[in-house]
Write a protein that holds these residues in place. Structure first.
Motif, PDB file in Angstrom:
ATOM      1  N   LEU B 184       0.902  -1.334   0.363  1.00 25.78           N
ATOM      2  CA  LEU B 184       0.097   0.135   0.397  1.00 25.78           C
ATOM      3  C   LEU B 184       0.946   1.514   0.434  1.00 25.78           C
ATOM      4  O   LEU B 184       0.522   2.276  -0.387  1.00 25.78           O
ATOM      5  N   LYS B 187       2.218   1.372  -3.792  1.00 31.41           N
ATOM      6  CA  LYS B 187       0.835   1.773  -4.628  1.00 31.41           C
ATOM      7  C   LYS B 187       0.262   3.403  -4.793  1.00 31.41           C
ATOM      8  O   LYS B 187      -0.107   4.233  -5.570  1.00 31.41           O
ATOM      9  N   HIS B 188       0.530   3.693  -3.807  1.00 25.43           N
ATOM     10  CA  HIS B 188      -0.378   4.486  -2.557  1.00 25.43           C
ATOM     11  C   HIS B 188       0.391   5.814  -2.442  1.00 25.43           C
ATOM     12  O   HIS B 188      -0.059   7.076  -2.541  1.00 25.43           O
ATOM     13  N   PHE B 189       0.519   6.205  -0.982  1.00 27.80           N
ATOM     14  CA  PHE B 189       0.926   6.841  -0.682  1.00 27.80           C
ATOM     15  C   PHE B 189       2.658   7.126  -1.400  1.00 27.80           C
ATOM     16  O   PHE B 189       3.068   8.365  -0.631  1.00 27.80           O
ATOM     17  N   LYS B 191       3.371   7.074  -3.816  1.00 25.38           N
ATOM     18  CA  LYS B 191       2.766   7.954  -5.403  1.00 25.38           C
ATOM     19  C   LYS B 191       2.367   9.043  -4.872  1.00 25.38           C
ATOM     20  O   LYS B 191       2.435  10.201  -6.049  1.00 25.38           O
TER      21      LYS B 191
END
Lengths: 806, 195
Positions: B184, B187-189, B191
């Motif tokens: 995560l 993938k998210h933070f 990015k």
């Protein structure tokens, strides 16, 4: 003041945020003189907020990066001046009132900065009273922040700034989350500041309320100071010149339905010239065919965003009909009473009304996200149950963060359906239409607020639900983004769908709406079809009336607005606090019950604890609370007698004890100002870090409850809701879809809250003082001893096994 | 900034930590819904170890402060105000503080080891201490009203072997949670530039 007499001096200032490639400010030169009212404006992404951060000292200490050039505040280099030092003379007011409050009480919030800077108690009280009085805000003193609307919170923020008696006020898009009435009240406050000779710098898109206040306007583009106007020069700009600069209309009285059209250029905005059309405001005397006819003539054939195929009766049958809708927040007066409305395919309907009248709630009811007390719903002429409304309606929330789950904009529109060629085509078309193609691979949470909002609108386009409800889709957007949203809703209309737009934006209404519904006193009072400018004048007059109505919007309907600005979410009404006991006594009670509840042996160990907790609740004047929990305990106990033993054991050893803990914590929460508890903890000389952490947690636990609800609503409307089937088939997606928005929201909140706190001196090393006086009296001591004795007896009785036979 | 470097205390880190504690509480309350039967109740701790790891990792990676990790762990241990849970959580928090000081608060391996240690410690203190150390008293209180079958099941669950198995399961779940958290983060933070 500096030797040059300037409040701020920036010379060849450039700034690049850490981790980014491009600079946000380049070679910027400007100066702010004492007593000036300066407006910073420009299209989204031009560097306004970065410049604001250079002025209030958050750059480079709070937002690290590479700062070049000379940046001086009050004659001192910002690089050598901590934000808390700047905060003594510079007050900052931020865009989102929800995230900038540190306490739960309005007066304590207004006193927060004074406490941090060690202002003596009596002086704090005097300043806070004076601040509320100066702004005519006495009615907002000593109120729970959860009960305030966004406009009221913004006013409390002003009171807090005023209490510090700063030389400079810096505001970053303060009207972004406000309706017209709140903007007008804020304008009045700014006018008072200006009349008092204060220096004010405001970063804004909406200039209509600032046009007659500004002494100077700095227009930024691509991080540079592109132009500079005087206030008079700004007011003389023609609508076309405003549009060319990406600025909103200065005088809402000039807004028309449109007299000419040409394709959007999207210069510098990153917007493609999509199939939609942009209306340019020509001279007021220009004539031509009516707006509806022009829109119809210029409308391209729109097949991409047609709704999913389902049996449709004759075109004369409305898409959606509702009658007898009624809704009341918990323990509050109804805000929607016997409301009826009709929505048809191929139209854009605007819903306007004063803040707190129930527009967002109505939108969520129509979308099947909020249950209503009663109501009859028909979709395409067929009676539809409330829980199936979400199949036909899509709700675009004002807070985009609650509806963004994936790691790229394109993936957000596809939601795992990359193999669906039709959906892919719709997604690509929507990206082009809303100018999001350049950022298709970017993470949605890395986008600006306006871009995020456009992503959620794009997702609505891609979904095939025939009815799309948009809640304030253009709040805080610059002109180009607003026009893009107007194109999008136009595409919905062209595809034979219906868009219901909750909005205060007159420019958007003029561009996009076919019909306007007025919501008053819990019902739709009037509907106006927008065919001519005279019709728009009716809408304008109605919205102006809302802005002038100082007496409207109060009472139970104007309650807390944690989730957005245009509509406060319903908040529980609290009763009187009862006899005063020191917060530490109540905390002691809660701690003792929490510790004992799951430690004591015996099936009915919770019973004496319940009795003790109820006695305590009675003692602090909350008999109703005690009665409710006793009834809950009794109901669970009765249930335990009839369910299988396995479940009964859980009820005895978990749920009954949890009820007891909830009573103790609920008693503390219902009778204690959190600010008083924090003050009491500080008086105990606990470490500052612990006190701050506890304060933040107490402040935001209620907010997060609402965030969880909003996330669940967002997931449901996007058909990715948490259902047992989805939990079994796609547990990872469900987890990601829930946790990522929640944590992103928490991180954004932490950043905004910390920035707000830093500018108000939270890091100031001086001893903190207190606005509240928390005195531990003899009565409190007796209460503590009584609690210890009472729980000691309970422990003794239970440990001796006296209740074992039960 | 390197993973081994830590930065001095900043108020914004404390605020971040406090809000991540709130997120961890939210996730715990959702996991606690499994408590409706004794058979699913034993899954609460392992499930929480999987789902809440991201909050722990974010505190470490975003604040780069061992102190904040300690504050996070200590604050989360306070949930329920159950003394054995608080004691075990505090001990684990101290151990993790030392570990992350040595390796760096943002070091993913140190965070993984710390999270596994913390999850096991709080599972032990929160759920299995009554059965191991007060087993007679606890079983007697259950057994006084339940039938032989339930008593037999409970006796099985309260043996040291069962406890050891469940703690191993919790450790494995914490490791899985760490992998999920790292995914995560990437993938998210990362990015979005949040970390």
């Amino acid at each position: 003041m500096s030797e040059t007499g300037l409040v701020a001096r920036l010379e060849d200032v450039g700034f690049r945020y850490e981790g980014r490639d491009a600079a946000s400010l380049r070679d910027l030169c400007c100066a702010v003189r004492p007593g000036e009212f300066v407006v910073l404006t420009g299209p989204s992404g031009c560097g306004k907020t970065t410049l604001v951060r250079c002025l209030n000292g958050l750059i480079p200490h709070f937002f690290p990066g590479e700062l070049t050039g000379a940046d001086e505040l009050f004659g001192r280099d910002v690089r050598q001046t901590a934000p808390w030092k700047v905060g003594r003379r510079c007050a900052s007011i931020f865009q989102d009132p929800r995230s900038q409050f540190f306490t739960t009480n309005s007066s304590c919030e207004a006193a927060f900065a004074c406490e941090n800077y060690g202002v003596p108690h009596d002086e704090i009280v005097r300043r806070v009273d004076a601040a509320f009085a100066a702004g005519g805000l006495e009615g907002l003193a000593n109120r729970s922040v959860f009960d305030l609307s966004s406009g009221e919170r913004q006013k409390v923020a002003f009171a807090g700034a005023w209490a510090m008696q700063p030389d400079l006020y810096v505001l970053d898009e303060p009207s972004a989350n406000l309706d017209l009435a709140s903007i007008e009240r804020m304008r009045a406050i700014l006018a008072r500041l200006k009349a008092a000779g204060k220096t004010v710098v405001v970063s804004e898109h909406r200039l209509s309320y600032l046009a007659h206040l500004a002494d100077r306007v700095l227009y930024l583009r691509d991080g540079r100071l592109a132009e500079e106007f005087s206030g008079a020069e700004l007011r003389s700009l023609a609508p076309g010149e405003l549009r060319r600069r990406g600025l909103r209309e200065l005088d809402l009285g000039r807004v028309r339905l449109g007299t000419g059209e040409r394709p959007a250029t999207g210069r510098g905005m990153g917007l493609a010239a999509g199939p939609g059309l942009v209306t340019e405001h020509g001279p007021e005397t220009a004539a031509g065919p009516g707006p509806a006819a022009r829109r119809a003539a210029a409308r391209p054939a729109a097949t991409t965003f047609r709704p999913r195929a389902h049996p449709t009766p004759e075109p004369a049958v409305p898409l959606f009909e509702a009658a007898g809708i009624a809704f009341a927040p918990p323990r509050s007066q109804p805000i929607i009473r016997d409301l009826a409305l009709t929505l048809r395919r191929g139209e854009v309907v605007a819903l306007v009304g004063r803040n707190g009248c129930g527009k967002t709630t109505l939108g969520k009811i129509i979308a099947g996200l909020v249950p209503c007390r009663r109501g009859r719903f028909l979709v395409d002429g067929r009676r539809t149950r409330r829980r199936w409304l979400s199949d036909a309606a899509y709700f675009v929330m004002q807070e985009a963060d609650f509806q963004l789950y994936t790691d790229s904009v394109r993936a957000e529109l596809l939601l795992g359906r990359e193999g669906d060629a039709e959906r892919v085509a719709r997604a690509d078309e929507a990206l082009e239409l809303l100018g999001l193609a350049p950022v298709r691979d970017d993470h949605p949470q890395s986008l600006s607020g306006g871009q995020k909002q456009r992503v959620t609108v794009a997702a609505a386009l891609v979904s095939q639900k025939p009815l799309v409800i948009l809640d304030e889709p253009t709040s805080g957007l610059d002109w180009a983004s607003m026009a893009a949203c107007a194109r999008a809703v136009g595409a919905l209309r062209d595809a034979g769908r219906c868009a219901l737009v909750i909005t205060h934006d007159l420019e958007f209404i003029a561009r996009a709406a076919d019909r306007v519904l007025f919501m008053e006193d819990g019902a739709i009072s009037r509907a106006v079809a927008l065919e001519t400018d005279a019709d728009l004048d009716v809408v304008r007059a109605f919205m102006a009336g809302l802005a002038c109505d100082e007496g409207g919007g109060r009472g139970s309907t104007e309650t807390g607005a944690e989730s957005g600005a245009a509509e406060p979410a319903p908040a529980p009404v609290r009763g009187s606090r009862g006899p005063v006991l020191d917060p530490r006594v109540k905390l002691l009670n809660a701690l003792m019950v929490s510790t004992l509840a799951f430690s004591l042996p015996g099936r009915l160990a919770s019973l004496p604890l319940l009795a003790a907790g109820a006695l305590f609740a009675l003692a602090v004047g909350r008999p109703g609370l005690a009665a409710r929990f006793m009834v809950a305990w009794g109901a669970l106990f009765a249930l335990a007698q009839v369910v299988p033993l396995v479940l009964a054991s859980i009820i005895y050893f978990l749920f009954l004890r949890a009820v007891v803990v909830a009573l103790a914590v609920g008693t503390m929460y219902a009778t204690t100002e959190m600010a008083a508890l924090v003050t009491a903890l500080r008086a105990m000389r606990l470490p500052r870090e612990l006190v701050v952490a506890v304060a933040v947690m107490l402040r935001f636990i209620p907010s997060f409850q609402q965030d969880v609800q909003s996330i669940a609503q967002g997931m449901r409307t996007r058909a990715v809701g948490v259902t047992p089937l989805r939990l079994v088939r796609h547990p990872a997606l469900v987890y990601e879809g829930f946790v990522v928005p929640l944590i992103m929201r928490a991180l954004m909140t932490s950043s905004e809250l910390a920035a707000s706190a830093e500018t108000r001196g939270i890091s100031c090393p001086c001893p903190k003082t207190s606005y509240l006086v928390v005195a531990f009296t003899v009565r409190d001591l007796v209460a503590c001893l009584a609690l210890v004795a009472m729980y000691g007896i309970i422990v003794g009785v239970l440990a001796s096994g006296a209740m074992a036979s039960l | 900034m390197s993973e081994t470097a830590t930065r001095p205390f900043q108020m914004k880190d404390l605020i971040t930590c406090a809000l991540m504690v709130v997120c961890a509480y939210v996730i715990y309350f959702l996991c606690a819904l499994l408590s409706f039967t004794p058979y699913t109740m034993v899954l609460v701790c392992p499930l929480w170890a999987v789902l809440a790891a991201i909050t722990f990792f974010l505190v470490g990676v975003r604040t780069r402060s061992s102190r904040m990790l300690f504050v996070f762990m200590a604050a989360v241990s306070l949930s329920g105000l159950y003394p054995p849970n608080m004691a075990c959580g505090l001990i684990a928090a101290i151990a993790c503080l030392l570990l992350t000081r040595a390796r760096g608060a943002a070091d993913l391996r140190a965070l993984t080891a710390s999270w596994m240690l913390y999850a096991v410690a709080t599972a032990f203190g929160g759920m299995y201490v009554p059965f191991l150390f007060f087993s007679q008293q606890t079983i007697a209180s259950y057994g006084s009203m339940h039938g032989e079958a339930y008593l037999e099941t409970l006796t099985t669950m309260s043996t040291p072997w069962f406890v050891a198995v469940m703690l191993c399961v919790t450790a494995i779940c914490a490791f899985i949670g760490s992998l999920v958290a790292r995914k995560l983060l990437k993938k998210h933070f990362e990015k979005t530039g949040v970390v």
